[in-house]
Design a protein around this motif. Structure first.
Motif, mmCIF file in Angstrom:
data_model
loop_
_atom_site.group_PDB
_atom_site.id
_atom_site.type_symbol
_atom_site.label_atom_id
_atom_site.label_comp_id
_atom_site.label_asym_id
_atom_site.label_seq_id
_atom_site.Cartn_x
_atom_site.Cartn_y
_atom_site.Cartn_z
ATOM 1 N N GLU A 252 0.734 -1.291 -0.042
ATOM 2 C CA GLU A 252 -0.120 -0.051 0.139
ATOM 3 C C GLU A 252 0.795 1.152 -0.281
ATOM 4 O O GLU A 252 0.513 2.101 -0.675
ATOM 5 N N GLN A 253 1.869 1.179 0.943
ATOM 6 C CA GLN A 253 2.915 2.478 0.684
ATOM 7 C C GLN A 253 3.600 2.536 -0.655
ATOM 8 O O GLN A 253 3.598 3.622 -1.108
ATOM 9 N N GLN A 256 1.176 3.993 -2.985
ATOM 10 C CA GLN A 256 0.893 5.447 -2.877
ATOM 11 C C GLN A 256 1.905 6.530 -3.197
ATOM 12 O O GLN A 256 1.402 7.425 -3.813
#
Length: 264
Positions: A252-253, A256
């Protein structure tokens, strides 16, 4: 689909680093943080054996001497025989004639999967104008132009790092905009990058240029997140946070923060 940085943790590739004395500890810890297995070996009596069983070999000339260079050539040629990718970090090329000529010798005797340097270093190897300050450097030439010329001359995928990074194989060219200025305030971040890119290549050879772009983004993202965590405490905390983020970054990081694109 498993991301390359996830696959490193699963495969735990052995990365043989022939690097400089200033960054040995940081490089080993950085590789462990991403899930790879580091080995630092320099003796000519064993480097060929280790290079042939490694997932990748890093040659970094930061604190070079003639004996070490001879061992690097032996290791690189052994890696070539078994298809192990070899990464060259020409630290400080252009700062002295010895560094520049030594790098050219290594490039002529070993086949490299990747040449990774800053603009000044690569410009010096190509005989172009560049500025060297200590072992740091820059050039006024656009990074993509410089990288493509290096690919043509040295027949290796070229990565040029700086405020933005560029990677090219002469056909595909990526620009990566991740990273943070504090990364330049910690000794060893540039040198560790070469080892990390080796780890990425060792587990994902399908599209090397894309794999390297993903590795550059991953590494730069770690620098950005670490700054957010350490900005109120200082550089010492930043170094610790950087290693922690390399270890703990999740998909997810990565999704993003990633900022890379094909520019040709």
């Amino acid at each position: 689909m498993m991301y390359t940085f996830e696959k490193i943790k699963v495969d735990q590739p052995l990365i043989h680093c022939m690097t400089n004395v200033v960054v040995t500890n940081f490089t080993a810890n950085g590789l462990l943080a991403i899930g790879a297995s580091p080995v630092m070996a320099y003796a000519k009596e064993e480097v060929q054996d280790l290079a042939q069983i490694a997932g990748a070999l890093l040659l970094n000339i930061g604190t070079l001497n003639n004996e070490q260079v001879d061992a690097m050539v032996l290791a690189g040629q052994a890696a070539n025989k078994t298809g192990v990718p070899v990464i060259l970090d020409p630290v400080g090329a252009g700062a002295t004639a010895y560094r520049t000529e030594t790098t050219k010798r290594i490039l002529s005797e070993v086949n490299f999967a990747v040449l990774r340097g800053n603009g000044g270093e690569v410009a010096a190897l190509l005989g172009e104008s560049g500025m060297i300050k200590g072992v740091d450097g820059s050039t006024t030439l656009p990074k993509d132009v410089l990288a493509k010329k290096a690919k043509e001359i040295f027949n290796t995928i070229t990565v040029i790092t700086g405020e933005t990074d560029v990677v090219t194989d002469g056909e595909q060219t990526y620009e990566i905009a991740n990273g943070h200025p504090w990364m330049t305030k910690v000794v060893g971040t540039g040198c560790l990058l070469g080892a990390v890119l080796g780890a990425f290549l060792s587990v994902n050879k399908e599209n090397p240029v894309q794999t390297l772009a993903e590795g550059l983004a991953f590494y730069g993202i770690a620098g950005e997140i670490a700054y957010e965590q350490a900005k109120d405490k200082g550089i010492g905390t930043y170094q610790e946070a950087f290693l922690n983020v390399l270890h703990q970054m999740n998909v997810e990081q990565y999704e993003q923060y990633k900022k890379f694109s094909i520019i040709e």
